[in-house]
Motif scaffolding. Sequence first.
Motif, PDB file in Angstrom:
ATOM      1  N   VAL A  42       0.825  -1.205   0.000  1.00  0.00           N
ATOM      2  CA  VAL A  42       0.000   0.000   0.000  1.00  0.00           C
ATOM      3  C   VAL A  42       0.860   1.256   0.000  1.00  0.00           C
ATOM      4  CG1 VAL A  42      -1.698   1.327   1.340  1.00  0.00           C
ATOM      5  CG2 VAL A  42      -1.918  -1.164   1.152  1.00  0.00           C
ATOM      6  N   PHE A  43       1.962   1.255   0.774  1.00  0.00           N
ATOM      7  CA  PHE A  43       2.719   2.478   0.995  1.00  0.00           C
ATOM      8  C   PHE A  43       4.049   2.562   0.262  1.00  0.00           C
ATOM      9  CE2 PHE A  43       0.158   1.898   4.888  1.00  0.00           C
ATOM     10  CZ  PHE A  43      -0.613   3.046   4.803  1.00  0.00           C
ATOM     11  N   GLN A  44       4.588   1.444  -0.215  1.00  0.00           N
ATOM     12  CA  GLN A  44       5.925   1.431  -0.809  1.00  0.00           C
ATOM     13  C   GLN A  44       5.892   0.714  -2.157  1.00  0.00           C
ATOM     14  OE1 GLN A  44       8.454   2.969   0.593  1.00  0.00           O
ATOM     15  NE2 GLN A  44       7.588   3.338   2.593  1.00  0.00           N
ATOM     16  N   SER A  45       6.953   0.884  -2.933  1.00  0.00           N
ATOM     17  CA  SER A  45       7.049   0.157  -4.201  1.00  0.00           C
ATOM     18  C   SER A  45       7.746  -1.186  -3.957  1.00  0.00           C
ATOM     19  CB  SER A  45       7.780   0.980  -5.256  1.00  0.00           C
ATOM     20  OG  SER A  45       9.099   1.237  -4.842  1.00  0.00           O
ATOM     21  N   CYS A  46       7.091  -1.999  -3.130  1.00  0.00           N
ATOM     22  CA  CYS A  46       7.571  -3.353  -2.872  1.00  0.00           C
ATOM     23  C   CYS A  46       6.361  -4.272  -2.909  1.00  0.00           C
ATOM     24  CB  CYS A  46       8.295  -3.436  -1.527  1.00  0.00           C
ATOM     25  SG  CYS A  46       7.242  -3.266  -0.070  1.00  0.00           S
ATOM     26  N   LEU A  47       6.622  -5.559  -2.733  1.00  0.00           N
ATOM     27  CA  LEU A  47       5.546  -6.551  -2.712  1.00  0.00           C
ATOM     28  C   LEU A  47       5.429  -7.122  -1.310  1.00  0.00           C
ATOM     29  CD1 LEU A  47       6.500  -8.380  -6.015  1.00  0.00           C
ATOM     30  CD2 LEU A  47       4.832  -6.528  -5.705  1.00  0.00           C
ATOM     31  N   GLU A  48       4.270  -7.663  -1.009  1.00  0.00           N
ATOM     32  CA  GLU A  48       4.046  -8.295   0.277  1.00  0.00           C
ATOM     33  C   GLU A  48       3.643  -9.741   0.042  1.00  0.00           C
ATOM     34  OE1 GLU A  48       2.466  -4.278   2.554  1.00  0.00           O
ATOM     35  OE2 GLU A  48       0.984  -5.699   1.790  1.00  0.00           O
ATOM     36  N   LEU A  49       4.329 -10.647   0.726  1.00  0.00           N
ATOM     37  CA  LEU A  49       4.059 -12.072   0.628  1.00  0.00           C
ATOM     38  C   LEU A  49       3.377 -12.506   1.919  1.00  0.00           C
ATOM     39  CD1 LEU A  49       4.595 -14.648  -1.138  1.00  0.00           C
ATOM     40  CD2 LEU A  49       6.602 -15.015   0.324  1.00  0.00           C
ATOM     41  N   ILE A  96       7.472 -14.815  -9.020  1.00  0.00           N
ATOM     42  CA  ILE A  96       6.787 -13.526  -8.908  1.00  0.00           C
ATOM     43  C   ILE A  96       6.239 -13.173 -10.295  1.00  0.00           C
ATOM     44  CG2 ILE A  96       7.029 -11.079  -8.369  1.00  0.00           C
ATOM     45  CD1 ILE A  96       9.324 -11.836  -6.536  1.00  0.00           C
ATOM     46  N   PRO A  97       4.932 -12.966 -10.407  1.00  0.00           N
ATOM     47  CA  PRO A  97       4.352 -12.607 -11.701  1.00  0.00           C
ATOM     48  C   PRO A  97       4.986 -11.335 -12.268  1.00  0.00           C
ATOM     49  CG  PRO A  97       2.643 -13.222 -10.141  1.00  0.00           C
ATOM     50  CD  PRO A  97       3.925 -13.119  -9.365  1.00  0.00           C
ATOM     51  N   LYS A  98       5.078 -11.272 -13.585  1.00  0.00           N
ATOM     52  CA  LYS A  98       5.759 -10.167 -14.274  1.00  0.00           C
ATOM     53  C   LYS A  98       5.174  -8.799 -13.925  1.00  0.00           C
ATOM     54  CE  LYS A  98       8.061 -12.492 -18.012  1.00  0.00           C
ATOM     55  NZ  LYS A  98       9.267 -12.675 -17.234  1.00  0.00           N
ATOM     56  N   ASP A  99       3.841  -8.697 -13.820  1.00  0.00           N
ATOM     57  CA  ASP A  99       3.238  -7.399 -13.509  1.00  0.00           C
ATOM     58  C   ASP A  99       3.652  -6.920 -12.117  1.00  0.00           C
ATOM     59  OD1 ASP A  99       1.548  -9.529 -12.490  1.00  0.00           O
ATOM     60  OD2 ASP A  99      -0.048  -8.051 -12.176  1.00  0.00           O
ATOM     61  N   LEU A 100       3.800  -7.848 -11.185  1.00  0.00           N
ATOM     62  CA  LEU A 100       4.218  -7.456  -9.839  1.00  0.00           C
ATOM     63  C   LEU A 100       5.712  -7.137  -9.791  1.00  0.00           C
ATOM     64  CD1 LEU A 100       2.062  -9.862  -7.648  1.00  0.00           C
ATOM     65  CD2 LEU A 100       1.638  -7.476  -8.242  1.00  0.00           C
ATOM     66  N   CYS A 101       6.508  -7.858 -10.594  1.00  0.00           N
ATOM     67  CA  CYS A 101       7.940  -7.505 -10.713  1.00  0.00           C
ATOM     68  C   CYS A 101       8.078  -6.081 -11.231  1.00  0.00           C
ATOM     69  CB  CYS A 101       8.661  -8.462 -11.663  1.00  0.00           C
ATOM     70  SG  CYS A 101       9.164 -10.010 -10.909  1.00  0.00           S
ATOM     71  N   ALA A 102       7.253  -5.728 -12.213  1.00  0.00           N
ATOM     72  CA  ALA A 102       7.305  -4.378 -12.784  1.00  0.00           C
ATOM     73  C   ALA A 102       6.902  -3.341 -11.740  1.00  0.00           C
ATOM     74  CB  ALA A 102       6.405  -4.288 -14.013  1.00  0.00           C
ATOM     75  N   VAL A 119       6.252 -11.140   4.511  1.00  0.00           N
ATOM     76  CA  VAL A 119       7.579 -10.859   3.978  1.00  0.00           C
ATOM     77  C   VAL A 119       7.441  -9.780   2.912  1.00  0.00           C
ATOM     78  CG1 VAL A 119       9.566 -11.806   2.729  1.00  0.00           C
ATOM     79  CG2 VAL A 119       8.355 -13.231   4.394  1.00  0.00           C
ATOM     80  N   GLU A 120       8.223  -8.706   3.051  1.00  0.00           N
ATOM     81  CA  GLU A 120       8.283  -7.695   1.996  1.00  0.00           C
ATOM     82  C   GLU A 120       9.346  -8.119   0.998  1.00  0.00           C
ATOM     83  OE1 GLU A 120       7.002  -3.668   4.412  1.00  0.00           O
ATOM     84  OE2 GLU A 120       9.130  -4.025   4.060  1.00  0.00           O
ATOM     85  N   ILE A 121       9.034  -7.951  -0.276  1.00  0.00           N
ATOM     86  CA  ILE A 121       9.960  -8.293  -1.352  1.00  0.00           C
ATOM     87  C   ILE A 121      10.323  -6.997  -2.072  1.00  0.00           C
ATOM     88  CG2 ILE A 121      10.292  -9.638  -3.460  1.00  0.00           C
ATOM     89  CD1 ILE A 121       8.076 -11.541  -2.399  1.00  0.00           C
ATOM     90  N   TRP A 122      11.608  -6.665  -2.035  1.00  0.00           N
ATOM     91  CA  TRP A 122      12.110  -5.390  -2.549  1.00  0.00           C
ATOM     92  C   TRP A 122      13.181  -5.595  -3.604  1.00  0.00           C
ATOM     93  CZ3 TRP A 122      10.947  -0.424  -0.699  1.00  0.00           C
ATOM     94  CH2 TRP A 122      10.205  -0.359   0.481  1.00  0.00           C
TER      95      TRP A 122
END
Length: 153
Positions: A42-49, A96-102, A119-122
């Motif tokens: 929600v707040f950062q340009s990272c992913l949440e697992l 990690i799906p391509k759209d989420l990698c982008a 887990v945050e993925i950065w």
Amino acid sequence: MINLIGTYECKADAKGRLMLASSLKKQLSPVLQEGFVIKRSVFQSCLELYPMQEWNVMMSKINKLNRFVKKNNDFIRRFTAGVKMVEVDATGRILIPKDLCAFAEIKKEVVLSSAVNIVEIWDKENYEKVIEDSAEDFGDLAEAVMGNIELDE
């Protein structure tokens, strides 16, 4: 509830697969078979697992929102945008799906950072920048967030 510990560096291959660090995989072992949900932060340009059990707890809370309130619907739509289910394969990798990698600007160097129960993925460069940028404010932030909480000994 799971409480994860640690920050781990790994590499993403050309297909977006990440190898989980063995110590992180060990912490996740009780929930590996249930699968995971990956989403945009929600707040950062990272992913949440999210381990599936943690995702179900979150969805239970979100499901209590009144959907006849427009802002609730807008929130639900944005919160769940791009959500995907992922599994850890036999070799300990997640795809990690391509759209989420982008979205997270993930290239090759990746940081997996525990955030209590997820887990945050950065992208490594973005992670280091955020940590460095927030270092000056951390004392003020800690006081604002934790200063009024009675800590039991």
